[in-house]
Design an enzyme around this catalytic site. Structure first.
Site, PDB file in Angstrom:
ATOM      1  CB  CYS A  73      -0.703   2.748   3.973  1.00  0.00           C
ATOM      2  SG  CYS A  73      -2.119   1.959   3.204  1.00  0.00           S
ATOM      3  CG  ASP A  74       3.163   1.403   4.363  1.00  0.00           C
ATOM      4  OD1 ASP A  74       2.655   1.884   5.393  1.00  0.00           O
ATOM      5  OD2 ASP A  74       3.034   0.223   4.019  1.00  0.00           O
ATOM      6  CB  CYS A  95      -0.928  -0.005   1.214  1.00  0.00           C
ATOM      7  SG  CYS A  95      -1.968   1.463   1.315  1.00  0.00           S
TER       8      CYS A  95
END
Ligand code: NAP
Length: 303
Positions: free
Chosen positions: A134-135, A131
């Site tokens: 997200c990261d 992801c």
């Protein structure tokens, strides 16, 4: 007994929920964690008609959820643990209750495929990610690799250029699979460097990713690429554990339906990415969801 239970609150399930609530069916939509499914990890959706400036997956899902709830859809956070199909009813077991329903829509989507190489499991969350939204921000001014050549890999590689100093796209062929427009953008981006004809054989690192070992599948040459993060986007498999052995699936594990979203069991419908079909997009998922809800209503009326 409920009229309809919908499993999975991605765009397909939320659309089924909207249509069934407007049809005044007594319907419950179940979601294990939070509504959204895979598009929650999409930073910007540019090809869902009606939003010429694009919008985030999170915002689109929030709008879909609010719209369905406005018409009375009930959404419950609970994991479905089992299903039982009978001609006159379907039984749904959750972690804390057992419910009976006249019809069922399965829209539990798909899950990211893993590389299956050494180091992947150990370093997941420590440099190995599925992801970028997200990261990605953790990799400011660092070098990262994206594995895969499809729409997801290329979109996420473009997103990562906002943070990383360099983004390598590792692809097993010498031509990307992604939509031409995305290919053009990626190949014109100076921070993106494609590594063609190559596969990852190992992810190296003890407490964090220190690099990846690559094999050139044409020349058999082995190389090491020192990157701090690796984002894997090599496709998805069907989230079908609940229906394996109960419904007819294709070879890859996706649920086979007809044009009315009917599965091999009367009263059980499937919609969205879990269905065997040509194109997996938000726009095709919402079409499936609407059709499944309408077909379920027709089925309930005929009972
Ligand atoms: P995909 O289209 O199935 O592409 C997977 C990519 O990973 C391919 O390039 C494939 O290589 C490669 N691959 C597969 N297994 C591999 C392995 N074991 N090792 C190395 N590489 C491997 O998956 P996706 O990109 O996640 O897209 C899934 C669906 O969602 C597609 O229908 C896509 O169009 C859709 N999607 C659309 C958008 C959008 O419209 N904006 C965004 C994201 C996803 P090969 O090319 O050699 O097969």
């Amino acid at each position: 007994m409920e009229d309809l239970i919908i499993i999975g609150a991605g765009p397909a399930g939320l659309t089924s929920g909207l249509y069934s609530a407007r049809a005044r069916l007594n319907a419950i939509l179940f979601e294990k964690l939070m509504p959204g499914g895979q598009i929650l990890s999409t930073d910007s959706i540019e090809n869902y008609p009606g939003f010429p400036d694009g919008l985030s997956g999170f915002e689109l899902v929030d709008r879909m959820k609010r719209q369905a709830e406005k018409f009375g859809l009930m959404i419950r956070n609970s994991e479905i643990t089992g299903l039982e199909f009978h001609p006159e009813k379907k039984i749904v077991f959750t972690s804390d209750e057992t419910l009976e329903t006249g019809a069922l829509i399965i829209s539990s989507g798909a899950v990211p495929r893993k590389l299956g190489v050494n180091g992947e499991e150990k370093l997941t969350g420590k440099g190995v990610s599925y992801c970028a939204t997200c990261d990605g921000p953790f990799y400011r001014d660092q070098e990262v690799a994206v594995v895969g050549g499809g729409d997801t890999a290329v979109e996420e590689a473009l997103f990562l250029t906002r943070f990383a100093s360099k983004v390598y796209i590792i692809h097993r062929r010498d031509e990307l699979r992604a939509t031409k427009l995305l290919q053009e953008r990626a190949l014109a981006e100076e921070k993106i460097a494609p590594v063609w004809d190559s596969v990852v054989t190992q992810i190296v690192g003890e407490t964090g990713v220190e690099g990846i070992d690559l094999l050139n599948v044409k020349t058999n040459e082995k190389t090491h690429l020192p990157v701090q993060g690796i984002f894997v986007y090599i496709g998805f498999y069907a989230n079908n554990q609940l229906v394996k052995g109960l419904l007819e699936l294709d070879k890859a594990g996706f649920i086979i339906t007809n044009n009315e979203m009917e599965t091999s069991v009367p009263g059980v419908f499937a919609a969205g990415d879990i269905r065997a079909k040509l194109l997996r997009q938000v726009s095709t998922a919402v079409g499936d969801g609407a059709t499944a809800a309408f077909a379920a209503e027709k089925y309930l009326n005929s009972m």
